[in-house]
Design an enzyme around this catalytic site. Structure first.
Site, PDB file in Angstrom:
ATOM      1  N   ASP A 137       0.679  -1.297   0.049  1.00 56.83           N
ATOM      2  CA  ASP A 137      -0.127   0.060   0.023  1.00 56.83           C
ATOM      3  C   ASP A 137       0.854   1.246  -0.123  1.00 56.83           C
ATOM      4  O   ASP A 137       1.986   1.198   0.527  1.00 56.83           O
ATOM      5  CB  ASP A 137      -0.809   0.083   1.197  1.00 56.83           C
ATOM      6  CG  ASP A 137      -2.010  -0.878   1.178  1.00 56.83           C
ATOM      7  OD1 ASP A 137      -1.959  -1.666  -0.036  1.00 56.83           O
ATOM      8  OD2 ASP A 137      -2.399  -1.113   2.289  1.00 56.83           O
TER       9      ASP A 137
ATOM     10  N   LYS B 296      -3.955   2.777  -2.975  1.00 56.30           N
ATOM     11  CA  LYS B 296      -3.735   3.892  -2.177  1.00 56.30           C
ATOM     12  C   LYS B 296      -4.932   4.075  -1.437  1.00 56.30           C
ATOM     13  O   LYS B 296      -6.206   3.777  -1.898  1.00 56.30           O
ATOM     14  CB  LYS B 296      -3.737   5.177  -3.184  1.00 56.30           C
ATOM     15  CG  LYS B 296      -2.768   6.301  -2.789  1.00 56.30           C
ATOM     16  CD  LYS B 296      -2.620   7.551  -3.856  1.00 56.30           C
ATOM     17  CE  LYS B 296      -1.536   8.336  -3.200  1.00 56.30           C
ATOM     18  NZ  LYS B 296      -1.242   9.429  -4.251  1.00 56.30           N
TER      19      LYS B 296
ATOM     20  N   GLY C  36      -1.537  -1.987   5.203  1.00 55.45           N
ATOM     21  CA  GLY C  36      -1.489  -1.261   6.350  1.00 55.45           C
ATOM     22  C   GLY C  36      -2.357  -1.789   7.404  1.00 55.45           C
ATOM     23  O   GLY C  36      -3.333  -2.400   7.177  1.00 55.45           O
ATOM     24  N   GLY C  37      -1.639  -2.038   8.807  1.00 54.40           N
ATOM     25  CA  GLY C  37      -2.763  -2.404   9.829  1.00 54.40           C
ATOM     26  C   GLY C  37      -2.587  -4.139   9.658  1.00 54.40           C
ATOM     27  O   GLY C  37      -1.708  -4.621   9.477  1.00 54.40           O
ATOM     28  N   ASP C  38      -3.965  -4.622   9.808  1.00 52.49           N
ATOM     29  CA  ASP C  38      -4.298  -5.838   9.660  1.00 52.49           C
ATOM     30  C   ASP C  38      -4.866  -5.925   8.157  1.00 52.49           C
ATOM     31  O   ASP C  38      -5.684  -5.170   7.748  1.00 52.49           O
ATOM     32  CB  ASP C  38      -5.192  -6.271  10.474  1.00 52.49           C
ATOM     33  CG  ASP C  38      -5.593  -7.745  10.454  1.00 52.49           C
ATOM     34  OD1 ASP C  38      -4.893  -8.681  10.800  1.00 52.49           O
ATOM     35  OD2 ASP C  38      -6.495  -7.945   9.705  1.00 52.49           O
TER      36      ASP C  38
ATOM     37  N   THR D 197      -3.836  -3.755  14.156  1.00 57.10           N
ATOM     38  CA  THR D 197      -5.028  -2.752  13.422  1.00 57.10           C
ATOM     39  C   THR D 197      -4.627  -1.371  14.064  1.00 57.10           C
ATOM     40  O   THR D 197      -4.424  -1.245  15.558  1.00 57.10           O
ATOM     41  CB  THR D 197      -6.082  -3.093  13.385  1.00 57.10           C
ATOM     42  OG1 THR D 197      -7.053  -2.259  12.544  1.00 57.10           O
ATOM     43  CG2 THR D 197      -6.951  -3.210  14.783  1.00 57.10           C
ATOM     44  N   ALA D 198      -4.971  -0.215  13.261  1.00 52.48           N
ATOM     45  CA  ALA D 198      -4.608   1.165  13.896  1.00 52.48           C
ATOM     46  C   ALA D 198      -5.466   1.280  14.936  1.00 52.48           C
ATOM     47  O   ALA D 198      -4.989   2.213  16.059  1.00 52.48           O
ATOM     48  CB  ALA D 198      -5.000   2.027  12.733  1.00 52.48           C
TER      49      ALA D 198
ATOM     50  N   MET E 103     -10.727   6.105   8.457  1.00 57.92           N
ATOM     51  CA  MET E 103     -10.908   6.747   7.073  1.00 57.92           C
ATOM     52  C   MET E 103     -11.843   7.670   7.182  1.00 57.92           C
ATOM     53  O   MET E 103     -12.674   8.028   6.137  1.00 57.92           O
ATOM     54  CB  MET E 103     -10.939   5.835   6.045  1.00 57.92           C
ATOM     55  CG  MET E 103      -9.416   4.806   5.915  1.00 57.92           C
ATOM     56  SD  MET E 103      -9.425   3.842   4.508  1.00 57.92           S
ATOM     57  CE  MET E 103     -10.696   2.377   5.347  1.00 57.92           C
TER      58      MET E 103
END
Lengths: 250, 250
Positions: free
Chosen positions: B34, B55, B86-88, B116-117, B168
């Site tokens: 990513d 993205k 990114g994250g999980d 995860t974030a 997001m």
């Protein structure tokens, strides 16, 4: 005064901790750990005194207040105190009570996040918890409640989410079904019960919400999660046995 | 035929990957990542060709079908192909489309979960997402929906959970407020916006749901999360600047 690190032990396998967690364990002087943390993970803390505290599922657990006191006392004696919790410390881990006690005692606290069991389950099942057009919301809940809490308060969020993952619920499967149905989940909703997610012994059984008691009886012996929602329908097709070679890599 | 590993890159810092992820990156021949994955994380894949795909937030992203095809093609040429998310990978990552394409092509797929974030945010804020008597259910949602999906379907789960983490969503804060209020969340609900959770530059701003547009304008520039619920009320008191020494440890 030392620092107390609340560290996520991840879902079980010793290579599913974060690099940061592994490094902290390597330099820890004392580790207070949940009873469910695996021996392979504890072995990463080669130089530390290891003290089992608490138990996820009920009997014989140390009282939370006593755990808090031991953490405060340890920070007076050691530089690096690790409180190691299964999965991630900030989900269903009573972390806030420990953080608050440490902060009140003027002790530095750091949190190291971990892989929570639900994400290890998704990985083992090879089923994404979200999916475009199918699942855009995910709820993590537990039916285990403290004294004075409403018994089914958790079910509204679980029934409202496209995907729900129920922690520590396999032992009360019939009650989980009743609560979800009462909050509007159809009995035909796909469910998967997975035990030992993130471990070499990961196994699961898939069916419908109406089958949950039978599925939980089959796969709910070890630490188990219940995955509820349309995405669970794919678990029968996509999940394969975990690769032993990868899981035991050094 | 090689194996494609969908690997969680964690929330940002290179030591918040799992040990398994770091080892896989070290032996990967090619890494499709990513755009948001940090350079420090990519540097762990010292011997791999690195290819940016996708993205998170909109414009100029590779089409998902093209990414799927590149993964299938790479598995024909390489033993160890890493798809780094990114994250999980199994939360908001379109992983299922990639898994399905790979399985359909007869390619072995393994998933390596990640932090995860939302859990990195809880760690940075020193606030547990669950808390006895206050928060027993957690929802992870995103207001970003695909074509044809109902725009506010995510909000019911978020409003029903004791704690909600909105991924997001900082770029459409006013819409997030409207959707949550329409589903019953009071305007006085505590919220925290945190940007760069799990990174050295982690910063947050706390207030009430009614303040969300202002908070998001202040702290929503980098990758940002919105934490909604009573547990967010404590973030002003308990959160401290991340410890640089720990975060940059080698």
């Amino acid at each position: 005064m030392g620092t107390v690190y609340l560290v996520g032990a991840g879902p079980g396998a010793a290579d599913l901790l974060t690099v940061r967690a592994a490094r902290l364990l390597a330099r820890a002087e004392v580790v207070f750990h949940d009873a469910l943390v695996e021996a392979d993970v504890l072995a990463l803390a080669a130089g530390a005194e290891k003290i089992a505290v608490g138990k996820r599922c009920g009997a014989h657990s140390s009282s939370q207040r006593f755990i808090n006191k031991r953490l405060v006392d340890a920070a007076a004696r050691y530089e690096t105190v690790v409180r190691l919790k299964g999965g991630d410390p900030m989900l269903f881990g009573r972390a806030q009570e420990e953080i608050d006690a440490l902060v009140a005692a003027g002790i530095d606290v750091e949190i190291v996040p971990g892989v929570t069991a639900a994400l290890a389950a998704a990985a083992d099942l090879r089923v994404s918890l979200t999916r475009r057009g199918v699942a855009r919301s995910v709820a993590f809940v537990t039916p285990r409640v403290g004294e004075g809490e409403a018994p089914h308060a958790w079910a509204r969020a679980a029934a409202s989410a496209d995907t729900a993952v129920v922690y520590m619920g396999a032992g009360q499967a019939a009650d989980v079904v009743a609560a979800l149905v009462a909050h509007g989940k159809p009995l035909a909703t796909p469910v998967t019960v997975i035990e030992n997610a993130g471990r070499a012994q990961s196994r699961h059984a898939a069916g419908r919400l109406q089958d949950l008691p039978a599925l939980a009886a089959e796969r709910g012996r070890g630490p188990a999660l219940i995955v509820v929602g349309e995405i669970a329908a794919a678990t029968a097709a996509t999940s394969l046995a975990p690769r032993q070679a990868l899981r035991t890599g050094t």
